[in-house]
Write a protein that holds these residues in place. Structure first.
Motif, PDB file in Angstrom:
ATOM      1  N   THR A  54       0.826  -1.206   0.000  1.00  9.23           N
ATOM      2  CA  THR A  54       0.000   0.000   0.000  1.00  9.23           C
ATOM      3  C   THR A  54       0.860   1.255   0.000  1.00  9.23           C
ATOM      4  OG1 THR A  54      -1.808  -1.103   1.178  1.00  9.23           O
ATOM      5  CG2 THR A  54      -1.726   1.295   1.301  1.00  9.23           C
ATOM      6  N   ALA A  57       2.511   1.596  -3.345  1.00  8.97           N
ATOM      7  CA  ALA A  57       1.567   2.068  -4.366  1.00  8.97           C
ATOM      8  C   ALA A  57       1.294   3.563  -4.202  1.00  8.97           C
ATOM      9  CB  ALA A  57       0.265   1.278  -4.266  1.00  8.97           C
ATOM     10  N   TYR A 131      -2.974  -3.845  -7.182  1.00 11.74           N
ATOM     11  CA  TYR A 131      -3.084  -2.444  -6.762  1.00 11.74           C
ATOM     12  C   TYR A 131      -3.241  -1.518  -7.966  1.00 11.74           C
ATOM     13  CZ  TYR A 131      -2.210  -2.829  -1.760  1.00 11.74           C
ATOM     14  OH  TYR A 131      -2.336  -3.084  -0.415  1.00 11.74           O
ATOM     15  N   PHE A 135      -7.356  -0.644  -7.384  1.00 19.12           N
ATOM     16  CA  PHE A 135      -7.521   0.559  -6.579  1.00 19.12           C
ATOM     17  C   PHE A 135      -7.979   1.787  -7.377  1.00 19.12           C
ATOM     18  CE2 PHE A 135      -5.507   0.104  -2.173  1.00 19.12           C
ATOM     19  CZ  PHE A 135      -5.851  -1.234  -2.100  1.00 19.12           C
ATOM     20  N   GLY A 154      -5.886   0.935   1.393  1.00 15.75           N
ATOM     21  CA  GLY A 154      -4.989  -0.126   1.825  1.00 15.75           C
ATOM     22  C   GLY A 154      -5.246  -0.526   3.265  1.00 15.75           C
TER      23      GLY A 154
END
Length: 208
Positions: A54, A57, A131, A135, A154
């Motif tokens: 997370t 990303a 991701y 996302f 996340g």
């Protein structure tokens, strides 16, 4: 960030978390081989890996890796090596089974379970691609920055994922404890765990 989007994202995370996948199989294998504590620690290690993904990303590292396929290939190979190592070490332990409950494994073994879970998750390139692909569907323009939105989503994924995976790890360890009345059973459970680790390694290398 829109509340309705957060709710939709949380619902999607629940669905994703309950569907059996490589991470869940890894957790089950550890729970079977080493007991409830190891199963829960494996789940915690996976959640730690997700937290690291997370942050990466949010910093844009996922997009950078996607632009360099060779880097993703290297990550996949490293992950396969981790899993092969786990398969071999678990298979070896099956040959030296003591008549003790798996919960009595030393702290060093439990720490290794956690560390290997983290490394296995970090070395899975599909998590990076997840991701990148998943996302952005829930990002909104204006308000929170993209990085903050990534961090919030996340955190939601980590909480939901650990709730599901931790339950699975505890349950698999509890089931293992019920079956470990004979050393022969423990040996076969360790062999089953080694087979799962090996299959995950093959899948990671072969599945592009």
């Amino acid at each position: 960030m829109d509340l309705s989007l957060l709710i939709a994202f949380a619902a999607a995370c629940v669905v994703i978390s309950v569907v059996p996948g490589p991470d869940m199989m890894f957790i089950i294998a550890n729970g079977i081989a080493r007991g409830r504590t190891a199963g829960v620690l494996a789940a915690l290690g996976m959640s730690t890996g997700i937290a690291v993904h997370t942050i990466a990303a949010a910093l844009g590292l996922g997009a950078l890796l996607q632009a360099a396929p060779i880097a993703l290939d290297a990550v996949r190979i490293v992950g396969a090596v981790f899993l092969v190592y786990l398969a071999i070490s678990t298979l070896r332990s099956a040959r030296h089974v003591a008549e003790v409950a798996p919960e009595r494994y030393g702290g060093r073994s439990l720490r290794r379970t956690y560390v290997m879970a983290v490394l296995t998750n970090l070395a899975n390139p599909k998590v990076i691609l997840f991701y990148i692909a998943f996302f952005p569907q829930f990002l909104t323009v204006g308000g929170w920055s993209t990085s903050v939105q990534f961090l919030v989503m996340g955190a939601i994924l980590v909480v939901i994922g650990f709730a599901v995976d931790g339950t699975v790890g505890f349950a698999s360890g509890a089931l293992s404890a019920l079956l470990l009345r004979r050393p022969a059973v423990q040996r076969w459970l360790n062999r089953l765990s080694a087979a799962i680790f090996g299959a995950l390694a093959v899948r990671l290398v072969a599945d592009r």
